[in-house]
Motif scaffolding. Sequence first.
Motif, PDB file in Angstrom:
ATOM      1  N   ARG A  76       0.823  -1.214   0.000  1.00 18.71           N
ATOM      2  CA  ARG A  76       0.000   0.000   0.000  1.00 18.71           C
ATOM      3  C   ARG A  76       0.860   1.267   0.000  1.00 18.71           C
ATOM      4  O   ARG A  76       0.551   2.235  -0.699  1.00 18.71           O
ATOM      5  N   ALA A  77       1.957   1.263   0.769  1.00 19.16           N
ATOM      6  CA  ALA A  77       2.804   2.454   0.864  1.00 19.16           C
ATOM      7  C   ALA A  77       3.418   2.800  -0.492  1.00 19.16           C
ATOM      8  O   ALA A  77       3.479   3.973  -0.872  1.00 19.16           O
ATOM      9  N   MET A  78       3.869   1.799  -1.231  1.00 12.01           N
ATOM     10  CA  MET A  78       4.458   2.046  -2.549  1.00 12.01           C
ATOM     11  C   MET A  78       3.410   2.589  -3.516  1.00 12.01           C
ATOM     12  O   MET A  78       3.678   3.528  -4.284  1.00 12.01           O
ATOM     13  N   ALA A  79       2.208   2.018  -3.494  1.00 11.79           N
ATOM     14  CA  ALA A  79       1.143   2.498  -4.381  1.00 11.79           C
ATOM     15  C   ALA A  79       0.791   3.946  -4.072  1.00 11.79           C
ATOM     16  O   ALA A  79       0.600   4.760  -4.982  1.00 11.79           O
ATOM     17  N   GLN A  80       0.702   4.285  -2.799  1.00  6.24           N
ATOM     18  CA  GLN A  80       0.399   5.669  -2.424  1.00  6.24           C
ATOM     19  C   GLN A  80       1.515   6.606  -2.865  1.00  6.24           C
ATOM     20  O   GLN A  80       1.261   7.733  -3.302  1.00  6.24           O
ATOM     21  N   ARG A  81       2.761   6.148  -2.773  1.00  3.54           N
ATOM     22  CA  ARG A  81       3.881   6.985  -3.195  1.00  3.54           C
ATOM     23  C   ARG A  81       3.813   7.276  -4.688  1.00  3.54           C
ATOM     24  O   ARG A  81       4.079   8.406  -5.127  1.00  3.54           O
ATOM     25  N   ILE A  82       3.449   6.277  -5.476  1.00  2.55           N
ATOM     26  CA  ILE A  82       3.341   6.481  -6.923  1.00  2.55           C
ATOM     27  C   ILE A  82       2.208   7.460  -7.245  1.00  2.55           C
ATOM     28  O   ILE A  82       2.327   8.289  -8.152  1.00  2.55           O
TER      29      ILE A  82
END
Length: 232
Positions: A76-82
């Motif tokens: 989830r953290a990576m998706a939010q960063r993108i």
Amino acid sequence: MDQTDPAPVAAPSPTINMPLGLFVFTLLYGGMTVLAGVLAFKQVQLWPTSLAVESGIFPFLLLVVISSTLSQLYGRAMAQRIVWWGFFPLGLSALLMWLVLALPASSEMIAFRPDDLAAFERVHRSTWRVWMAGPASYITSLLLNIWIFDRLRGSGAESTLGLMVRGAIASALSQAVDSVIFITLAFYGEFDITDLMIGQVLAKVFLSLVLVPFLITGGVQAARWLDRKKEG
């Protein structure tokens, strides 16, 4: 016999250990953020009804698919960063559009293609509300999509059907919110937005239920294949 010092060995260049699937989908994500803003200017009728949707729905649904795919595979953290990084190509494209509109047209275009020049400037100068509405609906709906998609994830192994159901629910809810925000900010006061609003919500919910689940499963499989290809 003189001894010379051995030639210094160059230090290895630093490498970024980034999964190939993440790299490819991030590039695709950036392109879709720009394309969604451009296509949103045209409304497409939903035949055979009088309802309509703005054409940015098509690349935007791909943004939903990509963000869900990234959340599924890389967290989830990576998706939010993108999603947050998506503001960069969006903002840069807006600045470039402003620059192109501010620069004078060539004498040849003014003389021989005045209609093309007028059409270009009329369309792109009229999209300022679209450019302003886009980021507001973009950040709200995509972060909501990731949050719902992640919250519905179980603790154990998940079947393909479970992945599809999560993707459909998250996409339908987030895209309904996106439609209300975007249509209101972009077009309210210019014309009666009732048909466009209804058509947009119905179209996005319908596509979220019947198309997005298959695109997400396909995206997950494609990203895993790319990652395996890099490892191999």
